[in-house]
Design a protein around this motif. Structure first.
Motif, mmCIF file in Angstrom:
data_model
loop_
_atom_site.group_PDB
_atom_site.id
_atom_site.type_symbol
_atom_site.label_atom_id
_atom_site.label_comp_id
_atom_site.label_asym_id
_atom_site.label_seq_id
_atom_site.Cartn_x
_atom_site.Cartn_y
_atom_site.Cartn_z
ATOM 1 N N ASP A 28 -38.946 -17.718 61.917
ATOM 2 C CA ASP A 28 -38.862 -17.751 63.383
ATOM 3 C C ASP A 28 -37.463 -17.366 63.852
ATOM 4 O OD1 ASP A 28 -41.515 -18.510 63.624
ATOM 5 O OD2 ASP A 28 -41.054 -20.642 63.917
ATOM 6 N N LEU A 29 -36.453 -17.884 63.180
ATOM 7 C CA LEU A 29 -35.070 -17.583 63.542
ATOM 8 C C LEU A 29 -34.761 -16.099 63.346
ATOM 9 C CD1 LEU A 29 -32.420 -18.881 64.507
ATOM 10 C CD2 LEU A 29 -31.830 -19.241 62.103
ATOM 11 N N LEU A 30 -35.228 -15.522 62.254
ATOM 12 C CA LEU A 30 -35.032 -14.089 62.023
ATOM 13 C C LEU A 30 -35.750 -13.251 63.075
ATOM 14 C CD1 LEU A 30 -35.254 -14.055 58.155
ATOM 15 C CD2 LEU A 30 -33.318 -13.249 59.507
ATOM 16 N N ALA A 31 -36.934 -13.687 63.472
ATOM 17 C CA ALA A 31 -37.662 -12.964 64.525
ATOM 18 C C ALA A 31 -36.891 -13.024 65.836
ATOM 19 C CB ALA A 31 -39.058 -13.546 64.694
ATOM 20 N N GLU A 32 -36.228 -14.129 66.081
ATOM 21 C CA GLU A 32 -35.471 -14.297 67.322
ATOM 22 C C GLU A 32 -34.151 -13.532 67.299
ATOM 23 O OE1 GLU A 32 -32.956 -17.804 69.617
ATOM 24 O OE2 GLU A 32 -34.560 -18.398 68.258
ATOM 25 N N LEU A 33 -33.418 -13.621 66.197
ATOM 26 C CA LEU A 33 -32.056 -13.090 66.152
ATOM 27 C C LEU A 33 -31.939 -11.703 65.518
ATOM 28 C CD1 LEU A 33 -30.075 -16.295 65.106
ATOM 29 C CD2 LEU A 33 -30.459 -15.393 67.411
ATOM 30 N N GLY A 34 -32.888 -11.304 64.716
ATOM 31 C CA GLY A 34 -32.809 -10.010 64.043
ATOM 32 C C GLY A 34 -32.225 -10.126 62.650
ATOM 33 N N THR A 35 -30.999 -10.626 62.538
ATOM 34 C CA THR A 35 -30.383 -10.878 61.234
ATOM 35 C C THR A 35 -29.737 -12.252 61.273
ATOM 36 O OG1 THR A 35 -28.258 -9.882 61.843
ATOM 37 C CG2 THR A 35 -29.881 -8.436 60.786
ATOM 38 N N VAL A 36 -29.613 -12.847 60.099
ATOM 39 C CA VAL A 36 -28.989 -14.160 60.006
ATOM 40 C C VAL A 36 -28.476 -14.370 58.583
ATOM 41 C CG1 VAL A 36 -31.093 -15.448 59.403
ATOM 42 C CG2 VAL A 36 -29.290 -16.597 60.678
ATOM 43 N N LEU A 64 -41.039 -10.961 52.203
ATOM 44 C CA LEU A 64 -41.099 -11.177 53.645
ATOM 45 C C LEU A 64 -39.818 -10.798 54.362
ATOM 46 C CD1 LEU A 64 -43.004 -14.555 53.582
ATOM 47 C CD2 LEU A 64 -43.914 -12.322 54.225
ATOM 48 N N ILE A 65 -38.689 -10.891 53.663
ATOM 49 C CA ILE A 65 -37.397 -10.528 54.253
ATOM 50 C C ILE A 65 -36.629 -9.696 53.245
ATOM 51 C CG2 ILE A 65 -37.363 -12.619 55.671
ATOM 52 C CD1 ILE A 65 -35.123 -13.680 53.824
ATOM 53 N N GLU A 66 -35.531 -9.114 53.709
ATOM 54 C CA GLU A 66 -34.672 -8.318 52.839
ATOM 55 C C GLU A 66 -33.237 -8.446 53.315
ATOM 56 O OE1 GLU A 66 -36.186 -4.384 53.270
ATOM 57 O OE2 GLU A 66 -35.530 -4.209 55.346
ATOM 58 N N GLU A 67 -32.307 -8.088 52.430
ATOM 59 C CA GLU A 67 -30.908 -8.074 52.842
ATOM 60 C C GLU A 67 -30.703 -6.977 53.868
ATOM 61 O OE1 GLU A 67 -27.367 -8.628 50.345
ATOM 62 O OE2 GLU A 67 -28.806 -8.825 48.698
ATOM 63 N N ALA A 68 -29.964 -7.302 54.913
ATOM 64 C CA ALA A 68 -29.611 -6.314 55.929
ATOM 65 C C ALA A 68 -28.352 -5.588 55.462
ATOM 66 C CB ALA A 68 -29.363 -7.003 57.267
ATOM 67 N N PRO A 69 -28.173 -4.341 55.901
ATOM 68 C CA PRO A 69 -26.946 -3.632 55.533
ATOM 69 C C PRO A 69 -25.714 -4.420 56.010
ATOM 70 C CG PRO A 69 -28.492 -2.148 56.610
ATOM 71 C CD PRO A 69 -29.051 -3.535 56.742
ATOM 72 N N HIS A 70 -24.690 -4.437 55.175
ATOM 73 C CA HIS A 70 -23.454 -5.134 55.543
ATOM 74 C C HIS A 70 -22.288 -4.501 54.821
ATOM 75 C CE1 HIS A 70 -23.471 -7.398 51.695
ATOM 76 N NE2 HIS A 70 -24.788 -7.391 51.854
ATOM 77 N N GLY A 71 -21.103 -4.903 55.198
ATOM 78 C CA GLY A 71 -19.891 -4.291 54.669
ATOM 79 C C GLY A 71 -19.425 -4.844 53.347
ATOM 80 N N GLY A 72 -20.262 -5.587 52.662
ATOM 81 C CA GLY A 72 -19.868 -6.158 51.378
ATOM 82 C C GLY A 72 -19.264 -7.534 51.563
ATOM 83 N N GLY A 73 -18.594 -8.000 50.548
ATOM 84 C CA GLY A 73 -18.008 -9.328 50.591
ATOM 85 C C GLY A 73 -19.061 -10.397 50.376
ATOM 86 N N ARG A 74 -18.712 -11.616 50.738
ATOM 87 C CA ARG A 74 -19.600 -12.751 50.492
ATOM 88 C C ARG A 74 -20.672 -12.907 51.558
ATOM 89 N NH1 ARG A 74 -17.163 -17.170 47.186
ATOM 90 N NH2 ARG A 74 -18.530 -18.452 48.458
ATOM 91 N N VAL A 75 -20.485 -12.274 52.701
ATOM 92 C CA VAL A 75 -21.459 -12.381 53.785
ATOM 93 C C VAL A 75 -22.742 -11.663 53.363
ATOM 94 C CG1 VAL A 75 -21.956 -11.765 56.177
ATOM 95 C CG2 VAL A 75 -19.668 -12.504 55.532
ATOM 96 N N ARG A 76 -23.866 -12.362 53.493
ATOM 97 C CA ARG A 76 -25.148 -11.797 53.069
ATOM 98 C C ARG A 76 -26.168 -11.991 54.187
ATOM 99 N NH1 ARG A 76 -28.030 -13.432 47.333
ATOM 100 N NH2 ARG A 76 -29.372 -11.612 47.220
ATOM 101 N N PRO A 77 -26.236 -11.046 55.139
ATOM 102 C CA PRO A 77 -27.211 -11.180 56.216
ATOM 103 C C PRO A 77 -28.608 -10.772 55.747
ATOM 104 C CG PRO A 77 -25.910 -9.207 56.548
ATOM 105 C CD PRO A 77 -25.350 -9.904 55.335
ATOM 106 N N TRP A 78 -29.607 -11.426 56.311
ATOM 107 C CA TRP A 78 -31.006 -11.147 55.992
ATOM 108 C C TRP A 78 -31.724 -10.686 57.251
ATOM 109 C CZ3 TRP A 78 -32.475 -11.544 50.967
ATOM 110 C CH2 TRP A 78 -31.637 -12.269 50.109
ATOM 111 N N ARG A 79 -32.809 -9.924 57.068
ATOM 112 C CA ARG A 79 -33.642 -9.497 58.185
ATOM 113 C C ARG A 79 -35.097 -9.510 57.735
ATOM 114 N NH1 ARG A 79 -32.069 -3.081 58.196
ATOM 115 N NH2 ARG A 79 -33.064 -2.576 56.206
ATOM 116 N N LEU A 80 -35.992 -9.542 58.716
ATOM 117 C CA LEU A 80 -37.409 -9.469 58.406
ATOM 118 C C LEU A 80 -37.729 -8.118 57.799
ATOM 119 C CD1 LEU A 80 -38.985 -11.055 61.603
ATOM 120 C CD2 LEU A 80 -38.870 -12.063 59.320
ATOM 121 N N ARG A 81 -38.683 -8.106 56.923
ATOM 122 C CA ARG A 81 -39.150 -6.844 56.336
ATOM 123 C C ARG A 81 -40.487 -6.523 56.989
ATOM 124 N NH1 ARG A 81 -40.365 -5.447 50.050
ATOM 125 N NH2 ARG A 81 -41.226 -3.402 50.517
ATOM 126 N N TRP A 82 -40.570 -5.362 57.595
ATOM 127 C CA TRP A 82 -41.776 -4.963 58.318
ATOM 128 C C TRP A 82 -42.513 -3.926 57.504
ATOM 129 C CZ3 TRP A 82 -42.735 -7.827 62.477
ATOM 130 C CH2 TRP A 82 -41.658 -8.478 63.075
#
Length: 144
Positions: A28-36, A64-82
């Motif tokens: 639900d949060l991913l659907a609302e925010l896009g990435t998290v 159901l979800i996948e890693e969203a593109p990001h600039g590397g580092g420890r941050v790991r954003p996720w997004r819904l997979r459609w």
């Protein structure tokens, strides 16, 4: 394992993923925010980032979800997979996100303009060849 088998396995995994309140809240949060990220999810849902990270990885493992593109580092954003079941190519969500400063009248006007933009596509007599079903969700609400 062939690509066809991988797709079948992912579809089977989706059906067998057990319901879990944290996973449902994350979807639900991913659907609302896009990435998290797990840290952002933890702050919003009131759970630990470790718990959110575990469930995000499980949702990814089940396709159901996948890693969203990001600039590397420890941050790991996720997004819904459609997935579009009618097409071998994966459909991607088109996300529009903006922080706006609006008066109540401006918010009403913007909502009406979004409705007007969507109307020609929602009320077609016939669907163009290659068209697939999409959902438009737009919510205008005061930010916390």
């Amino acid at each position: 394992m062939t690509e066809e088998n991988e797709k079948t396995d992912a579809a089977t995994d989706r059906r067998t993923l057990p319901d879990h309140p944290v996973r449902i809240a994350l979807l639900d949060l991913l659907a609302e925010l896009g990435t998290v990220t797990s840290t952002q999810a933890a702050a919003r849902l009131g759970h630990s980032s470790g718990l959110c990270s575990f469930h995000l990885r499980q949702l990814a493992r089940h396709g159901l979800i996948e890693e969203a593109p990001h600039g590397g580092g420890r941050v790991r954003p996720w997004r819904l997979r459609w997935d579009d079941p009618r097409s071998p190519a994966r459909a991607t969500a088109r996300t529009v996100s903006a922080e706006l400063f609006l008066t109540p009248d401006e918010a009403d006007e913007l909502a009406e303009r979004v409705r007007a933009l969507a109307a020609p596509y929602a009320h077609r007599a016939a669907h163009p060849e290659g068209a697939s079903r999409w959902t438009l969700d737009a919510a205008f609400r005061p930010a916390p």
